[in-house]
Design a protein around this motif. Structure first.
Motif, PDB file in Angstrom:
ATOM      1  N   THR A 151       0.810  -1.220   0.000  1.00 35.56           N
ATOM      2  CA  THR A 151       0.000   0.000   0.000  1.00 35.56           C
ATOM      3  C   THR A 151       0.844   1.271   0.000  1.00 35.56           C
ATOM      4  OG1 THR A 151      -0.139  -0.094   2.428  1.00 35.56           O
ATOM      5  CG2 THR A 151      -1.892  -1.161   1.169  1.00 35.56           C
ATOM      6  N   GLU A 152       2.162   1.132  -0.227  1.00 33.56           N
ATOM      7  CA  GLU A 152       3.083   2.263  -0.303  1.00 33.56           C
ATOM      8  C   GLU A 152       3.119   3.069   0.994  1.00 33.56           C
ATOM      9  OE1 GLU A 152       2.616   4.580  -3.919  1.00 33.56           O
ATOM     10  OE2 GLU A 152       1.568   2.909  -4.865  1.00 33.56           O
ATOM     11  N   GLY A 153       2.961   2.361   2.109  1.00 33.87           N
ATOM     12  CA  GLY A 153       2.996   3.017   3.404  1.00 33.87           C
ATOM     13  C   GLY A 153       4.419   3.287   3.870  1.00 33.87           C
ATOM     14  N   ILE A 154       4.579   4.300   4.708  1.00 26.90           N
ATOM     15  CA  ILE A 154       5.875   4.677   5.262  1.00 26.90           C
ATOM     16  C   ILE A 154       5.750   4.726   6.780  1.00 26.90           C
ATOM     17  CG2 ILE A 154       7.579   6.533   5.476  1.00 26.90           C
ATOM     18  CD1 ILE A 154       6.931   7.342   2.639  1.00 26.90           C
ATOM     19  N   GLU A 186      -7.581   5.741   0.468  1.00 20.93           N
ATOM     20  CA  GLU A 186      -7.785   4.467  -0.225  1.00 20.93           C
ATOM     21  C   GLU A 186      -6.650   3.495   0.082  1.00 20.93           C
ATOM     22  OE1 GLU A 186      -8.128   7.444  -1.576  1.00 20.93           O
ATOM     23  OE2 GLU A 186     -10.302   7.442  -1.900  1.00 20.93           O
ATOM     24  N   HIS A 187      -5.410   3.999   0.129  1.00 21.57           N
ATOM     25  CA  HIS A 187      -4.271   3.143   0.476  1.00 21.57           C
ATOM     26  C   HIS A 187      -4.388   2.648   1.907  1.00 21.57           C
ATOM     27  CE1 HIS A 187      -2.598   5.126  -3.094  1.00 21.57           C
ATOM     28  NE2 HIS A 187      -1.710   4.157  -3.146  1.00 21.57           N
ATOM     29  N   LEU A 188      -4.863   3.507   2.798  1.00 26.02           N
ATOM     30  CA  LEU A 188      -5.057   3.088   4.185  1.00 26.02           C
ATOM     31  C   LEU A 188      -6.115   1.997   4.275  1.00 26.02           C
ATOM     32  CD1 LEU A 188      -4.770   3.313   7.247  1.00 26.02           C
ATOM     33  CD2 LEU A 188      -6.320   5.291   7.185  1.00 26.02           C
ATOM     34  N   THR A 189      -7.180   2.134   3.507  1.00 26.42           N
ATOM     35  CA  THR A 189      -8.235   1.113   3.505  1.00 26.42           C
ATOM     36  C   THR A 189      -7.693  -0.218   3.002  1.00 26.42           C
ATOM     37  OG1 THR A 189      -9.952   2.781   3.138  1.00 26.42           O
ATOM     38  CG2 THR A 189     -10.499   0.506   2.584  1.00 26.42           C
ATOM     39  N   ARG A 190      -6.866  -0.178   1.975  1.00 26.46           N
ATOM     40  CA  ARG A 190      -6.246  -1.409   1.471  1.00 26.46           C
ATOM     41  C   ARG A 190      -5.361  -2.042   2.532  1.00 26.46           C
ATOM     42  NH1 ARG A 190      -2.971   0.001  -3.597  1.00 26.46           N
ATOM     43  NH2 ARG A 190      -2.418  -2.208  -3.415  1.00 26.46           N
TER      44      ARG A 190
END
Length: 219
Positions: free
Chosen positions: A97-100, A122-126
């Motif tokens: 999810t491209e999280g840092i 949306e990335h957080l939801t994924r």
């Protein structure tokens, strides 16, 4: 819009952290981490406990490729760790999810506290869905947009007097070319000396530049 979230994670769901905090009286605090596939090279502070024994134990771990103490401040040591991570659903979820990881702190067997940055809601939801699929439980805390977080941090960077001086200078056109007001005129409006105003503007600009470019968060 990018979003920052705080969450609390049980140590069993974060193998890297569990390995580092096996010594129950040791504190670990990570600097920013950007997971990329299986490659994670974190930099972190360690303090309390026997740090020499801690170094010996970590170097014996079969997944550790490189472990270097790069600085020491007071009773804290700063380390760089090159870690060959085994299957780790939490970090894999961040990678997908491209999280840092902007910040993470762990102590003994307590839960790990994280501050994470995602490119969007949306990335957080994924990330949440991936975590649920892998039975990773966590407690979600404060959530805010990146712009909101930046404003909150900047409030801690400038003093009230520096902020007052910079706002007035900007409103009166001091930073325009050519300048619309002199330093002397601004100082008179604030009822302070020209030298005092010059110092406030200079130190305020220095604080903003340092905060923006180097991530400093204290005045």
């Amino acid at each position: 819009m990018a979003v920052i979230v705080e969450l609390s994670l049980p140590p069993e769901n974060f193998p890297l952290g569990t390995m580092l905090t096996a010594d129950s009286d040791l504190h670990i605090e990570f600097e920013r981490i950007v997971p990329v596939g299986a490659d994670v090279v974190p930099i972190f502070w360690a303090w309390d406990g026997d740090l020499d024994a801690f170094e010996q134990r970590v170097r014996k771990d079969i997944n550790v490729q490189q472990f270097v103490a790069i600085d020491e401040v007071g009773d804290r040591r700063l380390y760089l760790l090159n870690w060959d991570i085994p299957a780790d659903a939490f970090l894999e979820g961040l990678t997908t999810t491209e999280g840092i990881i902007r910040n993470a702190h762990g102590y003994g067997t307590d839960n790990w506290e994280f501050k994470l940055l995602f490119p969007s809601h949306e990335h957080l939801t994924r990330f949440h869905n991936i975590s649920r699929e892998n039975d990773i439980e966590y407690t979600l805390g404060k959530m805010q947009s990146l712009s909101e977080a930046g404003t909150a941090q900047l409030e801690n960077v400038l003093t009230d007097k520096q902020r007052e001086a910079l706002v007035l200078a900007f409103q009166r056109g001091y930073f325009e070319t050519p300048r619309q007001v002199t330093l002397s005129e601004l100082a008179t409006e604030l009822d302070i000396t020209q030298q005092s105003l010059s110092d406030r503007i200079r130190h305020g600009i220095e604080a903003i530049v340092e905060h923006t470019l180097f991530g400093a968060s204290e005045p």
